[in-house]
Design an enzyme around this catalytic site. Structure first.
Site, PDB file in Angstrom:
ATOM      1  N   LYS B 254     -22.713 -22.113 -15.588  1.00 37.15           N
ATOM      2  CA  LYS B 254     -21.992 -23.260 -16.811  1.00 37.15           C
ATOM      3  C   LYS B 254     -21.555 -24.135 -14.987  1.00 37.15           C
ATOM      4  O   LYS B 254     -22.064 -23.569 -14.077  1.00 37.15           O
ATOM      5  CB  LYS B 254     -20.904 -23.105 -17.248  1.00 37.15           C
ATOM      6  CG  LYS B 254     -19.780 -22.377 -16.950  1.00 37.15           C
ATOM      7  CD  LYS B 254     -18.641 -21.964 -17.915  1.00 37.15           C
ATOM      8  CE  LYS B 254     -17.665 -20.863 -17.479  1.00 37.15           C
ATOM      9  NZ  LYS B 254     -16.627 -21.475 -17.382  1.00 37.15           N
ATOM     10  N   ARG B 350      -6.401 -21.123 -25.108  1.00 34.01           N
ATOM     11  CA  ARG B 350      -7.266 -22.022 -25.411  1.00 34.01           C
ATOM     12  C   ARG B 350      -8.023 -22.012 -26.607  1.00 34.01           C
ATOM     13  O   ARG B 350      -7.692 -22.350 -27.365  1.00 34.01           O
ATOM     14  CB  ARG B 350      -8.176 -21.684 -23.833  1.00 34.01           C
ATOM     15  CG  ARG B 350      -8.977 -22.958 -23.445  1.00 34.01           C
ATOM     16  CD  ARG B 350      -9.100 -22.544 -22.415  1.00 34.01           C
ATOM     17  NE  ARG B 350     -10.114 -21.349 -21.842  1.00 34.01           N
ATOM     18  CZ  ARG B 350     -10.913 -21.127 -21.404  1.00 34.01           C
ATOM     19  NH1 ARG B 350     -10.457 -21.844 -20.047  1.00 34.01           N
ATOM     20  NH2 ARG B 350     -12.011 -19.943 -21.555  1.00 34.01           N
ATOM     21  N   TYR B 477      -9.180 -43.908   9.766  1.00 34.69           N
ATOM     22  CA  TYR B 477      -8.457 -45.197   8.467  1.00 34.69           C
ATOM     23  C   TYR B 477      -7.228 -45.225   8.935  1.00 34.69           C
ATOM     24  O   TYR B 477      -6.867 -43.400   9.078  1.00 34.69           O
ATOM     25  CB  TYR B 477      -8.674 -44.897   7.545  1.00 34.69           C
ATOM     26  CG  TYR B 477      -9.996 -45.585   6.963  1.00 34.69           C
ATOM     27  CD1 TYR B 477     -10.032 -46.727   7.461  1.00 34.69           C
ATOM     28  CD2 TYR B 477     -10.699 -44.371   5.866  1.00 34.69           C
ATOM     29  CE1 TYR B 477     -11.627 -47.296   6.245  1.00 34.69           C
ATOM     30  CE2 TYR B 477     -12.297 -44.982   5.702  1.00 34.69           C
ATOM     31  CZ  TYR B 477     -12.711 -46.438   5.843  1.00 34.69           C
ATOM     32  OH  TYR B 477     -13.125 -47.198   5.333  1.00 34.69           O
ATOM     33  N   MET B 526     -14.799 -41.207   2.948  1.00 35.57           N
ATOM     34  CA  MET B 526     -15.126 -41.014   1.660  1.00 35.57           C
ATOM     35  C   MET B 526     -16.554 -40.419   2.169  1.00 35.57           C
ATOM     36  O   MET B 526     -16.769 -39.368   1.092  1.00 35.57           O
ATOM     37  CB  MET B 526     -15.937 -42.066   1.593  1.00 35.57           C
ATOM     38  CG  MET B 526     -16.325 -42.602  -0.709  1.00 35.57           C
ATOM     39  SD  MET B 526     -16.836 -43.851  -1.141  1.00 35.57           S
ATOM     40  CE  MET B 526     -15.247 -44.274  -1.315  1.00 35.57           C
TER      41      MET B 526
END
Lengths: 210, 583
Positions: B254, B350, B477, B526
């Site tokens: 998964k 859960r 930055y 980014m």
């Protein structure tokens, strides 16, 4: 070198459970029912491994055309009606013995390469260095295990001038078995690094083995 | 005995002097005789390559090969490409370049690797003459044709003068074109249709197939996650060794295989005869089915809106509450056969049925005999933590009790499983019928077997630019931390949008460049980050940078990001190209 299944029976000893066509030629040795490409002239060794038992895949191999089998489970095999079936004590040992016998039919030099790191590189470089004037045989990719080495050795042919065989060992006792298959005229030990130290009690023992 | 001495170390080679030493046997103990036998250059400078070449040299000496010939050939040695690698090719093709050797056995191995990854792709084999097989051309190419037929190669492009012999032996369905040399093919290459195919390049060295490979490769992706399929297989075996012979194994693929990509992993696992796959969502299961995976697949969070697709693709849902059971029954009626897996809550709190639910579950299933309970399972909350072992035993106890109730009502024995990666290692008594392997297969362990596992995932970026920045200047930055001294700053092609989060910035994490660690400088951007390579003078633009992998364990980055490796893996963005390889 060409063998019939009958001749292979003579080499290996064992007992014929079934002998359908003794003149079947054998070219390929097969271990894995997923990898069958030359099935009709193949000989399938049913080897019991830690996770899989080759005997589970006999029928799958049979359906793909395989007609020659070495087994070490003494039972009936009704699902393989037209096959040659040789019963031995230990299929893995039989595979190694067959390769060892095949090895003995050649007198050209055989170099065995073992060690922790660099085996494949030394093998490939040796091949590059010899290639211009030697018809060199080398074990394919990483066929260096207890089953891989016999398959490698099986590929040796009359026309070669020299064979370069890689052997990997990870546990005690394995080297002796592989050495018996390869019967090297000369050995190369690549550096004994830390890569495969599991299974050995000390570095000293490891270098003794090689 | 040969003695080697390195007499000169240059930037791209080392010079070696060879002396023959022999002990004197004429009654002068301690005296030895020696003579310089040869001097040669090794075109590599790393210790491992030098050592490997000295091994080769010794063997050639033993063979009595002319030292001048040996020296000349060593000078021309090329690095050995050891692995078969899947690369993205042009026109969405997949490229496997094995242009280093060409003989029957390596052809067979390469085709096996290729067919494991082809899915529904057309397979194109570009094959050179096979040299030095020792066989007559007729017999040789008949064998090659048999191999090609066995692997359903759709199109064969032959290069060389001998390969024409194959023509009469090929199956009719295989297209065949032949060119006398690589240059002739190169001219025609643009005419070919490569769309969505799998291309296998297999050529003897002299044919220089590298040229073709470069042409067919998609322009390199600068940021990639490499997935070592060999390491994955190794890790799978490590865990399998911990199981009893008849215990089955489910592997969780998964979350896109914990970041590694699903379909390729699933195909490998199928090949390795894994028993079950587990995915989180129906979509993930469908993706696997479309990729041709036939293994049974458990879906952990099936949405009712997807039941129809689930049914059509023979996926097997987890059922964890009464309303889920009801909606599945409404969909299935009493006709549609569906295999289901009952999830029990034994303390994780859960998903899962609690004990009070069981009588109702059983009475519903009584009516709907078409729903076959394939397995009954639960999840351990803290199987890797000895501090909670008492709780784990309690979970197992509750699980057994609930399982017995269900078995009694059902009248048959579905598979019983509760052990996850930690449980496999630490609780063999709870392996039952099956275990579920998760992060362990990706090489991450917290139960003391880390040293047996191999690293599967390597995240790599590239140096886009290097510049020298003066002391007092700031980088990136927000002008964080002025440089205390003049520094060499490299900009690398990975940022927080790729999964390299801002917590790794401002020196809190170091990446691997050449053979050293280089710390981040300033904030992570980014799509890019800056690192200080002042201590790595050999670093240059275009070089590869390793964010995690063998050199730097993923745990280091996880620690820096204040999380666990699961989150690091699953955070790697989809835009980061996955490259699969096998040694």
């Amino acid at each position: 070198m060409a063998y019939t299944i009958h001749e292979i029976g003579d080499i290996l000893g064992g007992r014929w459970l079934q002998k359908a066509s003794p003149d079947n030629p054998v070219e390929q040795l097969l271990l894995d029912s997923r990898h069958l490409s030359h099935s009709t002239n193949g000989l399938f060794f049913a080897i019991r491994g830690v996770h899989h038992d080759g005997h589970q895949f006999l029928q799958e191999a049979y359906l793909q055309g395989v007609r020659n089998f070495v087994v070490d489970r003494n039972t009936e095999y009704p699902e393989l009606p037209e096959a040659n079936l040789l019963l031995v004590d230990d299929s893995l040992l039989a595979l190694q013995n067959l390769a060892a016998a095949h090895r003995q039919s050649f007198s050209y030099p055989v170099v065995g390469i073992t060690g922790s790191n660099g085996k494949t590189i030394v093998k490939e470089w040796l091949y590059q260095l010899l290639e211009p004037d030697y018809d060199a045989y080398r074990s394919p990719k990483s066929f260096n295990s207890q089953v891989g080495v016999p398959l490698s050795v099986w590929g040796m042919q009359d026309h070669h001038h020299v064979a370069i065989i890689e052997a990997g060992i990870s546990r005690r006792g394995e080297m002796a078995r592989l050495a018996a298959v390869i019967q090297p005229n000369i050995g190369i030990f690549t550096n004994l690094g830390q890569a495969h130290s599991e299974g050995f009690s000390s570095a000293a023992e490891k270098s003794r083995k090689k | 005995m040969l003695q080697f001495d390195v007499t000169e170390e240059a930037e791209n080679h080392v010079r070696v002097r060879v002396r023959i030493k022999s002990a004197s046997n004429a009654g002068f103990p301690g005296m030895s005789f020696e003579q310089v036998y040869a001097v040669f250059d090794i075109p590599f400078t790393d210790d491992a390559s030098i050592e490997n070449i000295l091994h080769c040299y010794t063997f050639l000496y033993w063979l009595k090969m002319d030292p001048d010939v040996v020296a000349e050939r060593i000078g021309r040695l090329e690095p050995v490409e050891m692995r078969l690698e899947l690369k993205a090719g042009i026109q969405r093709s997949i490229l496997i370049n094995d242009a280093y050797s060409n003989d029957l056995s390596s052809l067979r191995i390469a085709l096996q690797f290729a067919s494991q990854h082809r899915r529904n792709r057309k397979m194109i084999l570009i094959l050179s003459d096979i040299l030095q097989s020792g066989l007559q051309p007729q017999k040789l190419y008949r064998e090659v044709a048999e191999i090609i037929a066995a692997f359903d190669v759709d199109q064969l492009i032959g290069i060389g003068t001998a390969i024409e012999h194959i023509r009469n032996h090929l199956p009719e369905s295989t297209h065949f074109n032949v060119y006398s040399d690589t240059a002739a093919f190169f001219q025609q290459l643009p005419q070919y249709e490569w769309h969505d195919s799998l291309i296998l390049l297999k050529g003897a060295r002299v044919f220089q197939f590298e040229r073709i490979a470069r042409r067919l490769e998609q322009k390199a992706h600068k940021t990639v996650m490499e997935i070592d399929l060999g390491a994955l297989t190794h890790n799978l075996q490590v865990y399998k060794r911990l199981l009893q012979k008849n215990t089955r194994m489910m592997v969780m693929v998964k979350a896109a295989g914990y970041g590694a990509g699903t379909a390729e992993l699933a195909r490998l696992l199928e090949f390795q005869k894994t028993d079950y796959l587990g995915v989180a969502y129906i979509d993930e299961g469908i993706e696997l089915r479309l990729a041709g995976v036939k293994l049974p697949i458990l879906v952990l969070n099936p949405e009712p809106s997807g039941y129809d697709a689930l049914y059509r693709h023979e996926l097997e849902p987890e059922v964890y509450n009464l309303s889920g059971l009801k909606s599945l029954m409404d969909f299935a009626g009493t006709e549609k056969k569906i295999r289901i897996h009952l999830k029990l809550d034994t303390g994780m709190h859960r998903l899962g049925f609690v004990e009070e639910d069981l009588p109702l579950v059983l009475s519903q299933l009584e009516v709907h005999q078409n729903l076959e309970v394939k397995s009954i399972f639960s999840h351990l909350s803290a199987s890797d933590n000895p501090a909670h072992d008492a709780f784990t035993h309690q979970q197992a106890f509750i699980f057994q009790r609930m399982y017995s109730i269900l078995v009694k009502g059902l009248g048959y024995h579905p598979l019983r499983h509760i052990a996850n990666t930690g449980g496999i290692v630490r609780f063999p008594e709870y392996h039952f019928d099956m275990v579920r392997l998760g992060i362990g297969i990706y090489g991450v362990d917290s139960c003391g077997i880390q040293d047996q596992l191999q690293v599967v995932n390597t995240l790599k970026a590239t140096i886009s630019q290097i510049k020298v920045v003066d002391a007092g200047e700031t980088v990136g930055y927000n002008r964080n931390g002025p440089l205390s001294e003049k520094a060499r700053i490299a900009t690398i092609s990975i940022g927080y949008a790729d999964g390299f989060l801002r917590l790794a910035g401002n020196g809190r994490y170091s990446v691997w460049v050449a053979d050293k660690k280089a710390p981040t400088v300033g904030n992570i951007c980014m799509d890019m980050s800056m690192i200080d390579v002042s201590d790595v003078p050999q670093a240059s633009e275009g070089d590869e940078v390793i964010v995690f992998g063998k050199e730097i364990p993923v745990e280091d980055l996880a620690r820096c990001l204040q999380t666990i490796p699961y989150e690091v893996f699953t955070n790697i963005a989809e835009r980061v190209k996955r490259v699969y390889f096998q040694e």
